[in-house]
Design an enzyme around this catalytic site. Structure first.
Site, PDB file in Angstrom:
ATOM      1  N   ASP A   7       0.850  -1.175   0.000  1.00 41.74           N
ATOM      2  CA  ASP A   7       0.000   0.000   0.000  1.00 41.74           C
ATOM      3  C   ASP A   7       0.900   1.244   0.000  1.00 41.74           C
ATOM      4  O   ASP A   7       2.122   1.137   0.179  1.00 41.74           O
ATOM      5  CB  ASP A   7      -0.895  -0.039   1.248  1.00 41.74           C
ATOM      6  CG  ASP A   7      -1.907   1.093   1.280  1.00 41.74           C
ATOM      7  OD1 ASP A   7      -2.376   1.513   0.205  1.00 41.74           O
ATOM      8  OD2 ASP A   7      -2.229   1.569   2.384  1.00 41.74           O
ATOM      9  N   ASP A   9      -0.519   5.073   0.974  1.00 42.72           N
ATOM     10  CA  ASP A   9      -0.953   5.989   2.026  1.00 42.72           C
ATOM     11  C   ASP A   9      -0.833   5.325   3.390  1.00 42.72           C
ATOM     12  O   ASP A   9      -1.422   4.272   3.630  1.00 42.72           O
ATOM     13  CB  ASP A   9      -2.412   6.418   1.796  1.00 42.72           C
ATOM     14  CG  ASP A   9      -2.577   7.264   0.549  1.00 42.72           C
ATOM     15  OD1 ASP A   9      -1.930   8.314   0.468  1.00 42.72           O
ATOM     16  OD2 ASP A   9      -3.355   6.875  -0.342  1.00 42.72           O
ATOM     17  N   ASP A 204      -1.291  -0.696   6.033  1.00 37.77           N
ATOM     18  CA  ASP A 204      -1.503  -0.078   7.349  1.00 37.77           C
ATOM     19  C   ASP A 204      -2.928  -0.259   7.860  1.00 37.77           C
ATOM     20  O   ASP A 204      -3.270   0.252   8.927  1.00 37.77           O
ATOM     21  CB  ASP A 204      -1.189   1.423   7.275  1.00 37.77           C
ATOM     22  CG  ASP A 204      -2.218   2.183   6.442  1.00 37.77           C
ATOM     23  OD1 ASP A 204      -2.489   1.762   5.292  1.00 37.77           O
ATOM     24  OD2 ASP A 204      -2.760   3.189   6.926  1.00 37.77           O
TER      25      ASP A 204
END
Length: 255
Positions: A7, A9, A204
């Protein structure tokens, strides 16, 4: 050595701030020739935009081929459903560009689909148009379900917030293409030419990155630099394979 699907962000950056260790992580992937992709629910930006953003933040060596966005995945999905279509877009240039690339038209006049992603230009007028078009029969599509995005200084509303407003007004739920939909994971492993068991999903968010990677059969690595905190992990009925404070702690050879 397993391929890395990461990922962005909350993993590589928060808003316009590079997360500590992120550049070292990417340079290690490049120098050790680890196959990798950035798989992002961000539908606002194109692969070129994302490449330039990484370069602006100091990360060199990445190409446009290293990205799959939820806008790309949404366009691929819709192209499989219909050869030609018209779309009303609640979203930005990244999504519009991908839909144009597959030959779809952008229109407010009896569109086949209403496609919604995160956008800073969301207004009551846009909400009203989307609701009326869906009520009139347009199919309701979301690029991704994320309710918030991590940015410098905190969080901000994301695509899921807009989808929730439209869903509340229409009584209809969107079909969501992005993570945790296994379609995104399948596109990523197919692009890398690896089986899911030979890939690691780094993210995250327990509710998108980790559950999506787990359901696709990948090893999963949660980093605590974005949305999910260590205290939140036990709230979920599944666990990541690994937990790190940030990507700088990840040794690809040890996964």
């Amino acid at each position: 050595m397993k391929a890395i699907i990461s990922d962005m962000d909350g993993v590589i950056y928060r808003g316009k701030q590079l997360i500590p260790g992120a550049n070292e992580f990417v340079q290690r992937l490049l120098s050790e020739k680890v196959p990798f992709l950035f798989l992002t629910n961000n539908a606002e930006q194109t692969p070129l935009d994302l490449k330039l953003k990484l370069e602006y933040l100091g990360i060199r060596g990445v190409t446009e081929e290293n990205f799959i966005t939820s806008a790309m995945a949404t366009a691929m999905f819709l192209r499989q459903q219909k050869e030609r279509a018209t779309v009303f877009v609640v979203g930005g240039g990244g999504l519009i560009n991908e839909l144009y690339n597959i030959g779809f038209s952008i229109s407010e006049s009896h569109p086949d689909y209403v496609v919604v992603s995160k956008t800073g230009n969301f207004s009551f007028e846009t909400l009203k148009k989307a609701v009326r078009l869906i009520d009139a029969g347009a199919k309701f599509i979301g690029t991704n379900p994320d309710m918030i995005d991590p940015v410098e200084g905190g969080n901000e509303p994301a695509a899921g917030t807009l989808l929730a407003a439209i869903s509340a007004a229409t009584g209809k739920k969107p079909y969501i293409v992005g993570k945790p939909n296994a379609l995104m994971m399948t596109l990523a492993t197919r692009k890398l030419g690896v089986h899911p068991e030979d890939a690691v999903m780094v993210g995250d968010r327990m509710d998108t990155d980790i559950v999506g990677g787990m359901e696709a059969g990948m090893t999963t690595a949660l980093v605590l630099s974005g949305v999910t905190t260590r205290d939140m992990i036990d709230n979920f009925p599944y666990k990541p394979s690994f937990v790190f404070d940030h990507v700088g702690q990840i040794d690809p050879a040890a996964l």
